[in-house]
Every structure is written in C-alpha cells, then in structure tokens.
Design an enzyme around this catalytic site. Structure first.
Site, short mmCIF file in Angstrom:
data_model
loop_
_atom_site.label_atom_id
_atom_site.label_comp_id
_atom_site.label_asym_id
_atom_site.label_seq_id
_atom_site.Cartn_x
_atom_site.Cartn_y
_atom_site.Cartn_z
N ASP A 1 0.83 -1.22 0.00
CA ASP A 1 0.00 0.00 0.00
C ASP A 1 0.85 1.25 0.00
O ASP A 1 0.63 2.17 -0.80
CB ASP A 1 -0.92 0.03 1.24
CG ASP A 1 -2.03 -1.00 1.17
OD1 ASP A 1 -2.40 -1.39 0.04
OD2 ASP A 1 -2.53 -1.41 2.23
N ASP B 1 -6.86 3.06 11.51
CA ASP B 1 -5.58 3.77 11.46
C ASP B 1 -5.68 5.13 10.78
O ASP B 1 -4.95 6.06 11.13
CB ASP B 1 -4.53 2.89 10.77
CG ASP B 1 -4.12 1.72 11.64
OD1 ASP B 1 -4.25 1.84 12.88
OD2 ASP B 1 -3.68 0.70 11.10
N SER C 1 -2.19 -9.91 6.42
CA SER C 1 -1.84 -8.51 6.68
C SER C 1 -1.40 -8.41 8.13
O SER C 1 -2.16 -8.70 9.06
CB SER C 1 -3.07 -7.63 6.43
OG SER C 1 -2.85 -6.37 7.02
N ARG D 1 0.15 4.19 16.71
CA ARG D 1 -0.16 5.16 15.64
C ARG D 1 0.10 6.61 16.02
O ARG D 1 0.67 7.36 15.23
CB ARG D 1 -1.61 4.98 15.15
CG ARG D 1 -1.91 3.61 14.55
CD ARG D 1 -0.86 3.15 13.59
NE ARG D 1 -1.22 1.93 12.89
CZ ARG D 1 -0.42 1.26 12.09
NH1 ARG D 1 0.82 1.69 11.89
NH2 ARG D 1 -0.81 0.15 11.50
N1 ARG Z 1 -7.85 -3.89 14.54
C1 ARG Z 1 -6.64 -3.43 15.14
C2 ARG Z 1 -6.69 -1.97 15.43
O1 ARG Z 1 -7.45 -1.28 14.84
C3 ARG Z 1 -5.40 -3.86 14.40
C4 ARG Z 1 -5.24 -3.43 12.98
C5 ARG Z 1 -3.96 -3.98 12.48
N2 ARG Z 1 -3.70 -3.79 11.11
C6 ARG Z 1 -3.22 -4.74 10.28
N3 ARG Z 1 -2.92 -4.39 9.07
N4 ARG Z 1 -3.05 -5.98 10.61
O2 ARG Z 1 -5.98 -1.48 16.28
#
Ligand code: ARG
Length: 403
Positions: free
Chosen positions: A15, A124, A175, A95
């Site tokens: 990405d 995110d 992922s 983040r």
């Molecule tokens: N659902 C989790 C969060 O929003 C983790 C997201 C992780 N992303 C990934 N690409 N695996 O904090």
C-alpha cells in the site's frame, strides 16, 4: 515551506510503496520523503523499507522509537489496564507515536504535505490523521488507497507498471502489523470468523502443544505501576518487554482471537499475539488489587475504560485523556512491589504479591486471630440493607392497593 514535497508515512508494504509513484504521477509532487518508524517490528521490514525507498528514489528516514514507545505509550496503557474488547491495543497506541515522529521530521524539513497508506475501512486513518493534524498546523493529508477506492489487484498491476518491487507482497497472505506491545494478523481466510487460525500465522507464541512442558515461575518488580526488574535483574522499558515477549511466548501466552468492533462500526475478526502485554496486564492488576482501596479500584475501572476508548481511537492528545491520566497517575505511585507468576501452557497464574503499600493485614483478616472483634459486627449486619428490606415488606401491600 515547500508545496512540492510530500512526506509519506512509510512501512515498506504494498500500500505505502505504490504511494511513492502515485505521489509523483497523480498528485504532482516533485519530491517524496519516506519516513519509517521503528516501534519494534521485524528488523527485516525496516531494512526492506530502506531498500525499496532507495530503489524508488525517495529521501528516506528511519526513526528508532522503541524505548519511547514502551516508556511513554505502552507503559501508560499498562497503568490504565488498557484493553479494548480483550485486545491490549498494540496497533492503536503505536499510531500516535508514528504520527508524532513523522510530524517531527516534517517540521524540521518545513514540509506540511503528507500521505499514508491506510484504507477507508480501518481505524488507522483516524489515528494517523488526528496525530498529524494536531501536531502540524495546516497539514494537507492524502490517503490514495482510500480516496481512489483501490483494490489489491489494481495495486499489484500499478506496482508492476511502475517498477515497484512487490515480490514479498505477493507471497504474503496475511496482513500483519507488529510492534513490541503486540502483533496483529488479519486477512486471507481469517476473515471467516469460523476459520480456525492456522499455526503458520503465529511467530511470537508457541502453540499449547509445543509450549514448554515445564512450568516456570518469575517474579516481576513494579515501581509507579510499571515493571522494572525480572527476577531481581533491572531492565530498561524496551528490553523488559523484549525479554517478556520471549519468556511468555515460549509458554504459549498471549494468543488472542476476537471479534472486534472498529470505529466505523464494522465488526472484524482479529488475531493477535501479545505475550508481554498479556502477562504484564495480569501482574499489574494483581498488584493494584493489593494496594488500592475498594473505591479506587471500582472507580478506576471506569476511568480505565474511558482511557482505553480514547487510546483505541488514537485521541492521544485529547485533554480528556490528560484528565483521566491525572487520576491514574495519582493511584500508580502506590503500585509498587513484586508479583510472582507461574507460566504454563498459555496461562499466566498469579502466585503471590508483596508491596510496602499493601492495604492488607493478616492479623485482621485471619481465621485464627481476634484483633478484629467479630462480635462487634453484629450491629452493622443487623442494619445492613435497611432500605431494600423496607421496600420488600411494602411491595405486596402496594400491589394490593393498586386493584
Ligand atoms: N484492529 C486493530 C486496530 O485497529 C489492528 C489493525 C492492524 N492492522 C493490520 N494491518 N493488521 O488497532
């Protein structure tokens, strides 16, 4: 300040990699600056990001934020018993730091334009954009994957046409997002809530079958609500968590499989490996239960829940969070002492706890002592529940009167 330059928050994955040619061709930027923040992901990913950045001709920065991440983000979460629906929020709390570090580089370079690779479905995008907008006045932010409704197959095609290396991305079924507080695994057949996670998705934790056959006991020392020693040996915050990830992971501790409600309302299936954070959260709570008053414990659980919601949403610089932390911080000064844990086949079992601040007296609580004069409880017990008892005696009469 330059409008010709854009700073891309860069992981090195598919990405964010296609964002590099996109920024030049579709968004008209002359220079792309890539910034990768090291929060404890696989070192090979950091190297890969550097190599790809070089091939794609960006000005690249790697920022090591591991100690800061543990000290100022993960340990804050620990003091707040940070948890969202059974998830220690590893991705969530990284983040804001990633945004802060990117903002730091941007402010140094005088850049106000940003790009990131988040999709429009996840959390995110909220966390990163909130961070950048809070810390860089007048930030202009592009999110090409979201803005152009991109699909993975379109991305792969575009990458091929623009000489973006994608070999590793093609081999990846899952992922993955990794930092020292946890590892999240999504995608592929894991999107089916009834599909049992295959062993290959796990890297930090042993399966129950392969976890050590012998139980292990460790003693953690806490000061101010955060761990300082393992079995009497001092560790820096970062090294403490690295060590505990290994110790707990070998016992199969910290595998989490949940249905999670994302900010947009989407329910998603999430798998996590959080060995150190799972162990630390359990130990921390055990110590709090020894030293805090009953009312503090009850009220703090509400505070912790509010803190966790803000942390999940990435609202790291919300004054409400600072307010909550004032209460949390005041309680943590007494969260000091030791916790003895037994680790065995996926379990963390609290075996003991000590603290100079313990609100516990064996002399008062024991079955064998008379310091607490039992007979004096009689009056208190007799008057206990006075109002509900009055209600109970009234309720039949009142019901009769209504007819
Ligand atoms: N659902 C989790 C969060 O929003 C983790 C997201 C992780 N992303 C990934 N690409 N695996 O904090």
């Amino acid at each position: 300040m330059s409008d010709k330059k854009v700073l891309l928050v860069y992981s090195g994955g598919l990405d964010t990699s296609i964002c590099i040619p996109l920024m030049r061709q579709e968004y008209g930027y002359e220079e792309v600056i890539t910034v990768t923040i090291d929060v404890g992901q696989d070192p090979a990913d950091i190297v890969q990001a550097q190599e790809k950045a070089k091939i794609l001709g960006t000005t690249h920065y790697t920022v090591d934020a591991k100690e800061e991440f543990i000290k100022d983000y993960c340990f804050k979460a620990l003091q707040a018993n940070g948890d969202y629906q059974g998830y220690p929020m590893s991705t969530s709390i990284a983040r804001p730091l990633i945004a802060a570090k990117a903002a730091e580089v941007a402010n140094k370079l005088g850049v106000k334009h940003f790009a990131h690779g988040c999709t429009g479905k996840g959390n995110d995008q909220f966390r990163i954009e909130f961070g950048l907008r809070s810390l860089v006045e007048g930030a202009v932010i592009h999110a090409p994957i979201r803005e152009r409704n991109m699909t993975r197959s379109w991305e792969i095609e575009y990458a091929k046409q623009n000489n973006v290396p994608i070999q590793q991305s093609l081999e990846k079924i899952w992922s993955i997002d990794e930092n020292l507080w946890g590892r999240s695994i999504e995608g592929g057949r894991l999107e089916e809530p009834d599909f049992a996670p295959p062993e290959e998705i796990f890297q930090w934790t042993k399966s129950l079958e392969n976890a050590k056959d012998k139980a292990e006991e460790i003693v953690l020392t806490f000061e101010n609500g955060v761990p300082t020693h393992i079995n009497g040996t001092a560790y820096t915050p970062g090294n403490m968590v690295i060590a505990l990830n290994k110790i707990a992971g070998d016992h199969g501790i910290g595998r989490i499989d949940i249905m999670e409600d994302r900010m947009m309302g989407l329910k998603v299936r999430e798998n996590y490996e959080c060995p150190a954070s799972t162990l630390l959260l359990k130990a921390h709570k055990a110590l709090e239960n020894l030293v805090l008053t009953r009312d503090e414990i009850r009220f703090k659980s509400t505070i912790d829940l509010e803190w966790s919601k803000l942390a999940y949403e990435g609202l790291w610089w919300d004054p409400f969070k600072t307010d909550l932390e004032a209460f949390i911080g005041a309680t943590q000064t007494r969260v000091a002492g030791t916790v003895k844990l037994k680790l065995y086949k996926g379990n963390v079992v609290v075996q003991g706890r000590t603290s100079p601040w313990a609100l516990y007296s064996e002399d008062l609580a024991s079955f064998d002592t008379t310091t607490f004069v039992q007979s004096e409880s009689t009056g208190a017990v007799k008057n206990f529940g006075l109002q509900p008892r009055m209600f109970f005696s009234l309720k039949d009469k009142l019901t009769l009167n209504q007819h």
